[in-house]
Design an enzyme around this catalytic site. Structure first.
Site, short mmCIF file in Angstrom:
data_model
loop_
_atom_site.label_atom_id
_atom_site.label_comp_id
_atom_site.label_asym_id
_atom_site.label_seq_id
_atom_site.Cartn_x
_atom_site.Cartn_y
_atom_site.Cartn_z
CB SER A 53 -0.83 -0.15 1.16
OG SER A 53 -1.92 1.05 1.08
CG LEU A 54 2.67 5.03 2.94
CD1 LEU A 54 2.39 6.16 2.29
CD2 LEU A 54 2.69 5.24 4.43
CD GLN A 75 -1.69 1.90 -3.32
OE1 GLN A 75 -1.81 2.90 -3.03
NE2 GLN A 75 -0.27 1.30 -3.20
#
Length: 311
Positions: free
Chosen positions: A95-96, A253
């Protein structure tokens, strides 16, 4: 030479006092200080004070968690490289963590990335009214069982599988009522654990769509270059070199699941046998050992953990 990949953790690995294990190592502490100084200037906010002193409630706000974790990941990456760690065959981030991978691969300037993820966090917080979104962890069911529970729970609102973290460990996200119903259905299906998480931002779900245009605009204003090594994207597991293609993957995303199990398997299929987790903690190593047992999983969470020859 053993083929390796470097993986960067995202939200959930943050804590007040993270990176404290490096404080007695002067060279490492200097790199951490330099990294957070750049981030603090980029945000006009003392990010290191927040990380080292808290309060936890503020650190855990998405708009601050994201730049804090990005900075921590990159600080550890710089220590790893300074100690002779080699550029890997590939990178990925959860993710991040994908933004940290792009910075480490030279595709994104660190200061630009700090500003970008701070804005990303704000946009995600603004996308859903507080209390109307939720996430939950489901342990002990097959992916298909969790997906079926989400399908049945959609009578109460939007809910999807958001993070395919490892076999038998998924996170779902969506409208609070629908997530709550899906949790109940997973318990009825025999889940070992099914619990709401202490977050209000339903990341990687369709409810993040309102944040997409703002993120696309911010990315459009950010210079992106070809990465020095392949970075697999959460969205579709594909590496990209074109700037606009990278921007597209980062926007997608937001509303699509993190396919972490498939990401690790894709890297393993390329012959990668060693994985370094570059950031605070060892969450990704724990997941990885359940995905690919034959690989070597090495967390870079302290000076002691970096004593192994990383080349």
């Amino acid at each position: 030479m053993t083929r390796s990949a470097v993986l960067f953790p995202g939200q959930g690995s943050q804590s007040v006092g993270m990176l404290a294990d490096f404080s007695d190592d002067k060279a490492a502490a200097a790199l951490i200080s330099e990294t957070f100084a750049v981030a603090s200037v980029a945000l006009d906010h003392d990010l290191w004070k927040l990380v080292s002193e808290g309060p936890a409630e503020r650190l855990n706000q998405t708009c601050w968690t994201q730049p804090a974790m990005l900075s921590a990941d990159i600080a550890v990456w710089r220590i790893f490289r300074a100690r002779g760690g080699a550029m890997p065959e590939a990178m990925a981030g959860h993710s991040l963590g994908e933004y940290a991978a792009l910075v480490a691969a030279g595709a994104l300037d660190f200061g630009d990335a700090v500003r970008l993820v701070h804005q990303r966090g704000k946009l995600m917080q603004q996308a859903v009214v507080k209390g109307e979104g939720a996430m939950a962890a489901i342990l002990g069911l097959a992916d298909e069982q969790v997906e079926q529970a989400c399908l049945e729970a959609r009578q109460a609102g939007s809910v999807v599988a958001a993070n395919y973290n490892s076999p038998g460990q998924l996170v779902i996200a969506g409208a609070t009522a629908a997530v709550t119903l899906a949790v109940d259905l997973c318990r009825q299906a025999g889940a070992r654990r099914a619990m709401l998480l202490p977050v209000s931002v339903p990341a990687h779900s369709p409810l993040m769509a309102p944040a997409a245009s703002g993120l696309a605009e911010a990315l459009g204003d950010t210079e992106i270059t070809a990465p020095a090594c392949p970075v697999l994207h959460n969205f579709d597991l594909e590496p990209r070199r074109d700037a606009d293609a990278i921007r597209h993957a980062l926007v997608e995303q937001l509303t699509h699941p993190v396919r972490w199990t498939a990401t690790v398997r894709a890297l393993s299929e390329k012959g990668i046998l060693t994985f370094f987790e570059c950031g605070p903690g060892r969450v990704l190593c724990g997941l990885g050992r359940r995905i690919e047992r034959s690989a070597e999983w090495l967390p870079l969470e302290s000076p002691q953990s970096m004593t192994r020859d990383a080349q």
